[in-house]
Enzyme design. Structure first.
Site, PDB file in Angstrom:
ATOM      1  N   ASP A  87      32.903  45.287  44.160  1.00 60.30           N
ATOM      2  CA  ASP A  87      34.014  46.178  44.536  1.00 60.30           C
ATOM      3  C   ASP A  87      33.833  47.659  44.181  1.00 60.30           C
ATOM      4  O   ASP A  87      34.789  48.317  43.730  1.00 60.30           O
ATOM      5  CB  ASP A  87      35.330  45.667  43.904  1.00 60.30           C
ATOM      6  N   LYS A 122      36.340  39.893  50.201  1.00 62.73           N
ATOM      7  CA  LYS A 122      37.047  38.840  49.471  1.00 62.73           C
ATOM      8  C   LYS A 122      38.527  39.204  49.343  1.00 62.73           C
ATOM      9  O   LYS A 122      38.869  40.315  48.965  1.00 62.73           O
ATOM     10  CB  LYS A 122      36.416  38.641  48.085  1.00 62.73           C
ATOM     11  N   CYS A 132      38.055  41.768  38.651  1.00 66.43           N
ATOM     12  CA  CYS A 132      37.220  41.091  39.657  1.00 66.43           C
ATOM     13  C   CYS A 132      35.835  40.722  39.138  1.00 66.43           C
ATOM     14  O   CYS A 132      35.273  39.703  39.559  1.00 66.43           O
ATOM     15  CB  CYS A 132      37.133  41.943  40.913  1.00 66.43           C
TER      16      CYS A 132
HETATM   17  C1  C5J Z   1      39.132  44.738  41.013  1.00 62.04           C
HETATM   18  C2  C5J Z   1      41.505  45.080  40.805  1.00 62.04           C
HETATM   19  N1  C5J Z   1      38.122  44.949  41.850  1.00 62.04           N
HETATM   20  N2  C5J Z   1      41.402  45.575  39.578  1.00 62.04           N
HETATM   21  N3  C5J Z   1      40.395  44.770  41.525  1.00 62.04           N
HETATM   22  O1  C5J Z   1      38.934  44.550  39.831  1.00 62.04           O
HETATM   23  O2  C5J Z   1      42.587  44.911  41.301  1.00 62.04           O
END
Ligand code: C5J
Length: 228
Positions: A26, A131, A164
């Site tokens: 991400d 995802k 994540c």
């Molecule tokens: C991720 C989030 N990528 N913190 N998403 O950690 O909402």
């Protein structure tokens, strides 16, 4: 040929680049750039931006060793059919998932803010996973792709450490993968959450996996990288 990260914690981590994938979680504009979802939720995104050069170095080392590279994006379908109401409403943010923000619709596939930062973007031949959840195995083909490529071990980088990244690492651990988190190639909006996550991963003899620095991964891969 297997290599070893001697100073990995809690003990040396051996892996064969041919059967190990780097999973970069991400690294999206929505989380890292001002005006994205991360900032909308009240976070200081500069902490996350600081790791971009380290993630780029890690990508270069793993690409040089010919490893499988996976990039994930937290993203939803434009019709939000894969976004539970509970996720959308959580935290009562000023802008919700699917709303129009400064970088397009927040966390929606194909929108400018949903893109991975250019400095760490996928290149031809690398795997991209969209995802809808925190974990990259949930509702995605990641498990099948790794199985078809006979991947046995995973290195992790990306954001955010305790959300994540950790969720995906725990999913992978339960699926039988040996996992290593690259400590300086991951970040959280909350420094105490990052350090607690690193501690809990390697506690109890590596109950979730191992950790090491980017320099330690580079040193282990040294002889495998192109021209090395
Ligand atoms: C991720 C989030 N990528 N913190 N998403 O950690 O909402």
């Amino acid at each position: 040929m297997p290599v070893t990260i001697l100073h990995a914690k809690p003990y040396p981590f051996e892996f064969d680049p041919a059967t190990t994938a780097l999973v970069v979680i991400d690294m999206q504009r929505d989380f890292i750039e001002p005006g994205g979802f991360g900032e909308v939720l009240g976070n200081d995104v500069r902490r996350l931006a600081a790791i971009v050069p380290t993630v780029a170095r890690l990508l270069a080392a793993c690409r040089g060793a010919g490893m499988t590279i996976v990039h994930t994006r937290e993203s939803h379908r434009p019709d939000l059919a894969d976004c539970p109401d509970a996720k959308r409403a959580r935290g009562k943010p000023r802008l919700r998932i699917g709303d129009e923000g400064p970088m397009g619709r927040i966390l929606v596939a194909g929108e400018p803010g949903n893109a991975i930062l250019p400095a760490v973007a996928p290149i031809a031949g690398e795997i991209e996973i969209d995802k809808p959840g925190k974990g990259a195995f949930y509702a995605t083909p990641l498990g099948d792709i790794l199985r078809l490529r006979k991947i046995e071990r995973l290195l992790f980088a990306g954001v955010t450490t305790e959300v994540c990244v950790q969720t995906t690492m725990r999913e992978a651990n339960d699926r039988g993968y040996d996992c290593l988190l690259v400590e300086d190639a991951t970040e959280s909006y909350f420094p105490e959450f990052k350090s607690a996550t690193i501690e809990m991963i390697r506690a109890q003899g590596g109950i979730v996996g191992w950790t090491a620095t980017c320099a330690e991964v580079e040193a282990a891969l040294g002889p495998h990288t192109k021209g090395g």
